[in-house]
Motif scaffolding. Structure first.
Motif, PDB file in Angstrom:
ATOM      1  N   GLY A 184       0.796  -1.232   0.000  1.00 44.24           N
ATOM      2  CA  GLY A 184       0.000   0.000   0.000  1.00 44.24           C
ATOM      3  C   GLY A 184       0.826   1.278   0.000  1.00 44.24           C
ATOM      4  N   LEU A 185       2.165   1.172   0.109  1.00 44.48           N
ATOM      5  CA  LEU A 185       3.010   2.374   0.123  1.00 44.48           C
ATOM      6  C   LEU A 185       3.742   2.520  -1.207  1.00 44.48           C
ATOM      7  CD1 LEU A 185       4.584   2.026   3.694  1.00 44.48           C
ATOM      8  CD2 LEU A 185       2.614   3.411   2.997  1.00 44.48           C
ATOM      9  N   LYS A 186       3.947   3.775  -1.619  1.00 54.20           N
ATOM     10  CA  LYS A 186       4.532   4.020  -2.945  1.00 54.20           C
ATOM     11  C   LYS A 186       6.039   3.786  -2.938  1.00 54.20           C
ATOM     12  CE  LYS A 186       4.648   7.650  -6.462  1.00 54.20           C
ATOM     13  NZ  LYS A 186       3.815   8.638  -7.142  1.00 54.20           N
ATOM     14  N   ILE A 187       6.542   3.063  -3.939  1.00 54.15           N
ATOM     15  CA  ILE A 187       7.999   2.921  -4.095  1.00 54.15           C
ATOM     16  C   ILE A 187       8.493   3.559  -5.382  1.00 54.15           C
ATOM     17  CG2 ILE A 187       8.738   0.910  -2.740  1.00 54.15           C
ATOM     18  CD1 ILE A 187       8.376  -0.589  -5.500  1.00 54.15           C
ATOM     19  N   ALA A 188       7.607   3.746  -6.362  1.00 54.34           N
ATOM     20  CA  ALA A 188       8.089   4.294  -7.633  1.00 54.34           C
ATOM     21  C   ALA A 188       6.984   5.036  -8.354  1.00 54.34           C
ATOM     22  CB  ALA A 188       8.611   3.162  -8.519  1.00 54.34           C
ATOM     23  N   GLY A 189       7.395   5.958  -9.208  1.00 55.40           N
ATOM     24  CA  GLY A 189       6.433   6.686 -10.031  1.00 55.40           C
ATOM     25  C   GLY A 189       7.044   7.008 -11.379  1.00 55.40           C
ATOM     26  N   VAL A 190       6.190   7.286 -12.340  1.00 56.48           N
ATOM     27  CA  VAL A 190       6.658   7.598 -13.704  1.00 56.48           C
ATOM     28  C   VAL A 190       6.062   8.941 -14.122  1.00 56.48           C
ATOM     29  CG1 VAL A 190       6.749   6.797 -16.096  1.00 56.48           C
ATOM     30  CG2 VAL A 190       6.576   5.118 -14.251  1.00 56.48           C
ATOM     31  N   LEU A 191       6.909   9.813 -14.606  1.00 58.68           N
ATOM     32  CA  LEU A 191       6.455  11.110 -15.116  1.00 58.68           C
ATOM     33  C   LEU A 191       6.731  11.141 -16.614  1.00 58.68           C
ATOM     34  CD1 LEU A 191       5.597  14.128 -14.589  1.00 58.68           C
ATOM     35  CD2 LEU A 191       8.032  14.606 -14.322  1.00 58.68           C
ATOM     36  N   THR A 192       5.661  11.044 -17.420  1.00 61.15           N
ATOM     37  CA  THR A 192       5.842  11.019 -18.874  1.00 61.15           C
ATOM     38  C   THR A 192       5.645  12.426 -19.414  1.00 61.15           C
ATOM     39  OG1 THR A 192       4.918   8.803 -18.870  1.00 61.15           O
ATOM     40  CG2 THR A 192       5.044   9.885 -20.999  1.00 61.15           C
ATOM     41  N   GLU A 193       6.644  12.929 -20.131  1.00 61.64           N
ATOM     42  CA  GLU A 193       6.527  14.266 -20.720  1.00 61.64           C
ATOM     43  C   GLU A 193       6.696  14.144 -22.223  1.00 61.64           C
ATOM     44  OE1 GLU A 193       7.615  17.115 -17.016  1.00 61.64           O
ATOM     45  OE2 GLU A 193       9.333  16.432 -18.169  1.00 61.64           O
ATOM     46  N   LEU A 194       5.896  14.944 -22.929  1.00 57.14           N
ATOM     47  CA  LEU A 194       5.726  14.727 -24.355  1.00 57.14           C
ATOM     48  C   LEU A 194       6.001  15.995 -25.145  1.00 57.14           C
ATOM     49  CD1 LEU A 194       4.410  12.424 -26.001  1.00 57.14           C
ATOM     50  CD2 LEU A 194       2.244  13.592 -25.731  1.00 57.14           C
ATOM     51  N   SER A 195       6.657  15.831 -26.293  1.00 58.53           N
ATOM     52  CA  SER A 195       6.720  16.942 -27.235  1.00 58.53           C
ATOM     53  C   SER A 195       6.062  16.421 -28.506  1.00 58.53           C
ATOM     54  CB  SER A 195       8.183  17.318 -27.458  1.00 58.53           C
ATOM     55  OG  SER A 195       8.282  18.104 -28.598  1.00 58.53           O
ATOM     56  N   ALA A 196       4.975  17.076 -28.926  1.00 59.09           N
ATOM     57  CA  ALA A 196       4.209  16.497 -30.032  1.00 59.09           C
ATOM     58  C   ALA A 196       3.695  17.556 -30.980  1.00 59.09           C
ATOM     59  CB  ALA A 196       3.033  15.710 -29.474  1.00 59.09           C
ATOM     60  N   GLU A 197       3.414  17.128 -32.212  1.00 62.44           N
ATOM     61  CA  GLU A 197       2.643  17.952 -33.127  1.00 62.44           C
ATOM     62  C   GLU A 197       1.235  17.394 -33.115  1.00 62.44           C
ATOM     63  OE1 GLU A 197       5.014  17.857 -36.616  1.00 62.44           O
ATOM     64  OE2 GLU A 197       6.348  19.398 -35.799  1.00 62.44           O
ATOM     65  N   LEU A 198       0.363  17.956 -33.949  1.00 57.12           N
ATOM     66  CA  LEU A 198      -1.037  17.563 -33.880  1.00 57.12           C
ATOM     67  C   LEU A 198      -1.247  16.041 -33.867  1.00 57.12           C
ATOM     68  CD1 LEU A 198      -3.312  19.429 -33.518  1.00 57.12           C
ATOM     69  CD2 LEU A 198      -3.792  19.297 -35.983  1.00 57.12           C
ATOM     70  N   ASP A 199      -0.598  15.342 -34.807  1.00 61.97           N
ATOM     71  CA  ASP A 199      -0.872  13.903 -34.884  1.00 61.97           C
ATOM     72  C   ASP A 199       0.366  13.021 -34.771  1.00 61.97           C
ATOM     73  OD1 ASP A 199       0.163  14.706 -37.192  1.00 61.97           O
ATOM     74  OD2 ASP A 199      -1.398  13.889 -38.514  1.00 61.97           O
ATOM     75  N   THR A 200       1.512  13.598 -34.381  1.00 59.43           N
ATOM     76  CA  THR A 200       2.682  12.732 -34.155  1.00 59.43           C
ATOM     77  C   THR A 200       3.448  13.162 -32.901  1.00 59.43           C
ATOM     78  OG1 THR A 200       3.970  14.171 -35.593  1.00 59.43           O
ATOM     79  CG2 THR A 200       3.329  12.037 -36.525  1.00 59.43           C
ATOM     80  N   ILE A 201       4.052  12.141 -32.272  1.00 60.33           N
ATOM     81  CA  ILE A 201       4.921  12.433 -31.131  1.00 60.33           C
ATOM     82  C   ILE A 201       6.292  12.789 -31.698  1.00 60.33           C
ATOM     83  CG2 ILE A 201       6.113  11.375 -29.160  1.00 60.33           C
ATOM     84  CD1 ILE A 201       3.672   9.649 -28.692  1.00 60.33           C
ATOM     85  N   LYS A 202       6.855  13.930 -31.267  1.00 55.88           N
ATOM     86  CA  LYS A 202       8.232  14.251 -31.700  1.00 55.88           C
ATOM     87  C   LYS A 202       9.212  13.482 -30.808  1.00 55.88           C
ATOM     88  CE  LYS A 202       8.454  18.789 -31.995  1.00 55.88           C
ATOM     89  NZ  LYS A 202       8.585  20.184 -32.324  1.00 55.88           N
ATOM     90  N   HIS A 203       9.071  13.659 -29.529  1.00 58.27           N
ATOM     91  CA  HIS A 203       9.806  12.799 -28.601  1.00 58.27           C
ATOM     92  C   HIS A 203       9.054  12.714 -27.288  1.00 58.27           C
ATOM     93  CE1 HIS A 203      11.656  16.814 -27.697  1.00 58.27           C
ATOM     94  NE2 HIS A 203      11.388  16.401 -26.482  1.00 58.27           N
ATOM     95  N   LEU A 204       9.431  11.713 -26.524  1.00 63.37           N
ATOM     96  CA  LEU A 204       8.739  11.470 -25.259  1.00 63.37           C
ATOM     97  C   LEU A 204       9.794  11.130 -24.206  1.00 63.37           C
ATOM     98  CD1 LEU A 204       5.635   9.288 -24.864  1.00 63.37           C
ATOM     99  CD2 LEU A 204       7.688   8.611 -23.671  1.00 63.37           C
ATOM    100  N   ILE A 205       9.608  11.664 -23.014  1.00 64.75           N
ATOM    101  CA  ILE A 205      10.571  11.379 -21.943  1.00 64.75           C
ATOM    102  C   ILE A 205       9.874  10.649 -20.804  1.00 64.75           C
ATOM    103  CG2 ILE A 205      12.141  12.455 -20.270  1.00 64.75           C
ATOM    104  CD1 ILE A 205      12.719  14.395 -22.631  1.00 64.75           C
ATOM    105  N   LEU A 206      10.401   9.459 -20.508  1.00 65.54           N
ATOM    106  CA  LEU A 206       9.875   8.701 -19.370  1.00 65.54           C
ATOM    107  C   LEU A 206      10.784   8.999 -18.188  1.00 65.54           C
ATOM    108  CD1 LEU A 206       9.260   5.105 -20.828  1.00 65.54           C
ATOM    109  CD2 LEU A 206       7.524   6.762 -20.101  1.00 65.54           C
ATOM    110  N   GLY A 207      10.286   9.715 -17.213  1.00 64.67           N
ATOM    111  CA  GLY A 207      11.071  10.014 -16.011  1.00 64.67           C
ATOM    112  C   GLY A 207      10.673   9.024 -14.933  1.00 64.67           C
ATOM    113  N   ILE A 208      11.644   8.283 -14.441  1.00 63.90           N
ATOM    114  CA  ILE A 208      11.329   7.210 -13.485  1.00 63.90           C
ATOM    115  C   ILE A 208      12.045   7.474 -12.162  1.00 63.90           C
ATOM    116  CG2 ILE A 208      11.559   4.716 -13.048  1.00 63.90           C
ATOM    117  CD1 ILE A 208      11.278   4.325 -16.099  1.00 63.90           C
TER     118      ILE A 208
END
Ligand code: BTN
Length: 324
Positions: A184-208
Motif C-alpha cells: 500500500g506504500l509508494k515505491i516508484a512513479g513515472v512522469l511522462t513528458e511529451l513533445s508532439a505535433e497535432l498527430d505525431t509524437i516528436k519525442h517522449l521522456i519517461l522520467g522514473i
C-alpha cells in the motif's frame, strides 16, 4: 566502451583474468592495466590480485557509472543505447529534454545520483537523495499518435514491476496510472513528458523515480504514511547498478513489443498487476472529479471508468483514490 568498462566486463564474464590477458585484449601495456585497476579500486571496486589467478572482481560499489552500466546491457538494445550519469542535476527530465531538442538519438538514458529539483506528476516535488534511489529519464521517439503516449507509461510501470520482482522477489502492485506500491506504500512513479505535433509524437521522456536504499528515517516525515523503499520492504540493501540495468532490459523488451504492434499483450500483463481495476475510485483530473468503477484499459492505455451514473468515461491522467 572505455577501458574501465572493458576490464569490468572481462572480470565479470570470466571470474578471474590475468594482467597479461587483459593487456592483450585491450591492446595496452600491463602497467596501464595495473593503473586502471588502481583507479577502479579508488572508485570502490574490490579487485583482488593473485599470481595464480590474476585479477578477480570481489565486490562492486553501489555506484552508477555509465560505462559499467552499458557493459551490463546487451549490444542490440535501443533503451540504454547511450547512458549519461550526473552526480547531481536539477531534474533528469530537463537534461533529457534539452538533449532531445539537440537531436539526441532515442534510447538515451540520463541518470543522476541526486536531483535538486526532482519533480513528480501534478507539479509535486520528487525527493531524490544522493545514492539512495534510481532517478532517471529515458528519451524515446515512438512512431505513435500523442493520444497513444499512455502506452509508454504502461510499458514503464510493467517493466519496473518485472525488474523489481526478479531482483528482489517482491511483487509490486500498479496503481493507475503509474504508481508502484508495496504493501500500500509508494515505491516508484513515472512522469511522462511529451513533445508532439497535432498527430505525431516528436519525442517522449519517461522520467522514473524508484526508492531503493532509504531507511525509514531517511524519508521526510510527511512521506512516512505514503512511501517506502525496496530496502525497507525486503530487509536488505539492493544493488542499484544491477537493478538499473534489469529495468532497462525489461523496458527495452516492452518498447520492442509496442514497436511490433503487440501493445495488447503488454496491456494484459499490466491489467493483471493493476490493483485499481475493479475498484470503486475517485479520480481528480484537472478541475473534474469523477467517481465510479475502474473497468479496464483501452487500446491506447487510457482507463475506462464506469461512473456512478452508468456512463463509460475514458481517462488519460489524474489522481486516483480508493473509495472505502
Ligand atoms: C510521480 O509519481 O509523480 C512521478 C515521479 C517521477 C520522478 C522521476 S525521478 C527522475 C525524473 N526526473 C524528475 O524530475 N522526475 C522524474
Amino acid at each position: 566502451m572505455t577501458n574501465d568498462a572493458l576490464i569490468l566486463a572481462a572480470l565479470r564474464e570470466a571470474g578471474s583474468v590475468s594482467g597479461a590477458d587483459l593487456a592483450q585484449r585491450l591492446n595496452i601495456s600491463r602497467a596501464a592495466i595495473w593503473s586502471r585497476i588502481e583507479d577502479l579500486r579508488k572508485l570502490g571496486y574490490e579487485i583482488e590480485a593473485s599470481p595464480h589467478h590474476g585479477y578477480q572482481l570481489v565486490r562492486s560499489p553501489d555506484l552508477l557509472l555509465a560505462d559499467d552500466l552499458e557493459s551490463l546491457l546487451p549490444s542490440n538494445r535501443i533503451v540504454g543505447r547511450e547512458i549519461i550519469v550526473y552526480k547531481e542535476t536539477a531534474s533528469t527530465n530537463d537534461v533529457a529534454e534539452r538533449l532531445a531538442r539537440d537531436g539526441a538519438e532515442e534510447g538515451l538514458v540520463v541518470f543522476a545520483e541526486s536531483q535538486s529539483k526532482g519533480r513528480g506528476r501534478l507539479g509535486r516535488k520528487w525527493v531524490s537523495p544522493a545514492g539512495k534511489g534510481l532517478w532517471f529519464s529515458v528519451l524515446l521517439r515512438p512512431k505513435l499518435r500523442p493520444q497513444e503516449a499512455t502506452q509508454l507509461t504502461v510499458a514503464a510501470a510493467t517493466a519496473l514491476t518485472r525488474a523489481i520482482e526478479s531482483t528482489t522477489g517482491l511483487r509490486p502492485e500498479i496503481k493507475w496510472p503509474n504508481d508502484l506500491l508495496i504493501g500500500g506504500l509508494k515505491i516508484a512513479g513515472v512522469l511522462t513528458e511529451l513533445s508532439a505535433e497535432l498527430d505525431t509524437i516528436k519525442h517522449l521522456i519517461l522520467g522514473i523515480g524508484l526508492d531503493v536504499n532509504q531507511t525509514v528515517d531517511e524519508f521526510p516525515h510527511e512521506l512516512h504514511p505514503l512511501a517506502t523503499s525496496l530496502q525497507i520492504a525486503v530487509g536488505k540493501k539492493i544493488s542499484r547498478p544491477l537493478l538499473a540495468t534489469q529495468i532497462l532490459r525489461e523496458l527495452n523488451f516492452d518498447y520492442q513489443r509496442i514497436h511490433a504492434g503487440r501493445f495488447d499483450e503488454l496491456a494484459d500483463e499490466w491489467q493483471r498487476r493493476c490493483t485499481t481495476l475493479g475498484k470503486n475510485i475517485v479520480i481528480e483530473t484537472g478541475d473534474r472529479k469523477l467517481q465510479g468503477r475502474a473497468e479496464s484499459l483501452d487500446q491506447d492505455g487510457a482507463l475506462l471508468l464506469r461512473t456512478q451514473h452508468g456512463r463509460l468515461e475514458r481517462i488519460i491522467g489524474g489522481d486516483v483514490s480508493l473509495l472505502k
